[in-house]
Each structure stands twice: as C-alpha cells, then as structure tokens.
Design a protein around this motif. Sequence first.
Motif, mmCIF file in Angstrom:
data_model
loop_
_atom_site.group_PDB
_atom_site.id
_atom_site.type_symbol
_atom_site.label_atom_id
_atom_site.label_comp_id
_atom_site.label_asym_id
_atom_site.label_seq_id
_atom_site.Cartn_x
_atom_site.Cartn_y
_atom_site.Cartn_z
ATOM 1 N N ILE A 132 17.047 -78.397 31.201
ATOM 2 C CA ILE A 132 16.585 -79.662 31.751
ATOM 3 C C ILE A 132 15.072 -79.704 31.586
ATOM 4 C CG2 ILE A 132 16.453 -78.691 34.085
ATOM 5 C CD1 ILE A 132 17.135 -81.543 35.143
ATOM 6 N N ILE B 60 22.998 -88.915 34.332
ATOM 7 C CA ILE B 60 21.822 -89.175 35.163
ATOM 8 C C ILE B 60 21.873 -90.642 35.564
ATOM 9 C CG2 ILE B 60 19.299 -89.151 35.326
ATOM 10 C CD1 ILE B 60 19.319 -87.172 32.911
ATOM 11 N N VAL C 43 21.698 -86.672 39.535
ATOM 12 C CA VAL C 43 22.354 -86.009 38.412
ATOM 13 C C VAL C 43 23.764 -85.660 38.862
ATOM 14 C CG1 VAL C 43 22.328 -83.984 36.887
ATOM 15 C CG2 VAL C 43 20.178 -85.094 37.538
#
Length: 172
Positions: free
Chosen positions: A80, A152, A158
């Motif tokens: 991420i 998302i 998320v």
Amino acid sequence: MKVLRVASLFAFGLLIAFSGSAQKDKSKRPSPPAQVSKEVNGTKITIDYSRPSKKGREIFGGLEQYGKVWRTGANETTWIEVSKDVEVEGEKLPAGKYGLFTVPGKDEWTIIFNTKWDGWGAYEYKEADDVLRVKVNSASTDEVVEMFTIDIEDSGDVIFAWDQTKVEFSIR
C-alpha cells in the motif's frame, strides 16, 4: 557443424526469451495481479496485490490460519502506498509505501503496515519492521466472494472481501 551449433544457440535463446516473457506476464497466474487506487481528500491511496480464488476451499481458519501473519493476497507481498501522512483507524501513518500484512481472526483482524513491501508473500516478514498495527472487526457475508478483492471507498475505507468474510478499516 557450425550451422548446427548456431541453430542450437538460436533455439536456446528463443526458449529463454519465451520462458522469461511468460514468467513476466503475471496476468496468466492462477492468482492474477490487481491494483486499486483512489484519491481521498487530496491523498492518493494505492494498493497492489494478487487475487487468489476460493476454489471450494475453506479460506479463513483453513487455508489462511487464524492468528498467523498473511500476505493479504497471493504471490508477492501486497503493498500500500499513501501520498501524504494519514490516520488509519485513528493512528498516524506517515506517507510512504508499506507491506500490507494481516493477521486474520474469527472476529477480529490485525492490519499491519510494514517497511518490507517488496518480498514474496510473508516469508521475510518481521514484526520488528512494523510501522503500524491496528485491530478491526471482521464480518460474515451472505454471499460468497470467489476471488479475494480489495476496494477503496470514496470515504477512504478499505475493504477486503473473500469467501464469506469482509474486513474494513479507515484511512483518513
């Protein structure tokens, strides 16, 4: 004789070239790659992962054991990246790129942001490299999600979904 040697070298070169290109085409993998990205309040959030399939297996508590660090997908480490400092479930996370690991539990998961983002799976995972850990609840779903999916939301939430499990955490 020289022609045969040249032809053999050429054939060998083609074999290497084609096998190398086949390995680089990750879309052909049983767990293909995926990437989700969204800009939320001026912050770009990107998650890169691979999507394993259920294939009739028991996933959480079976294939992926409760209480054990999971790569949060398949193949390479899921990563991420956040373009600005953010808060994850109210805890500060500096801008940067992180390995996104999880520890699944029956009712609660630990979401882990780790400095090691470029490995294979969780084999090189070290808790000492964690930047942030947060705990969130998991929920059961009525519908079966065949392929592991990360999304998302516009809010920055998320969502992980696979089999009949859904896990959600906030990025603000």
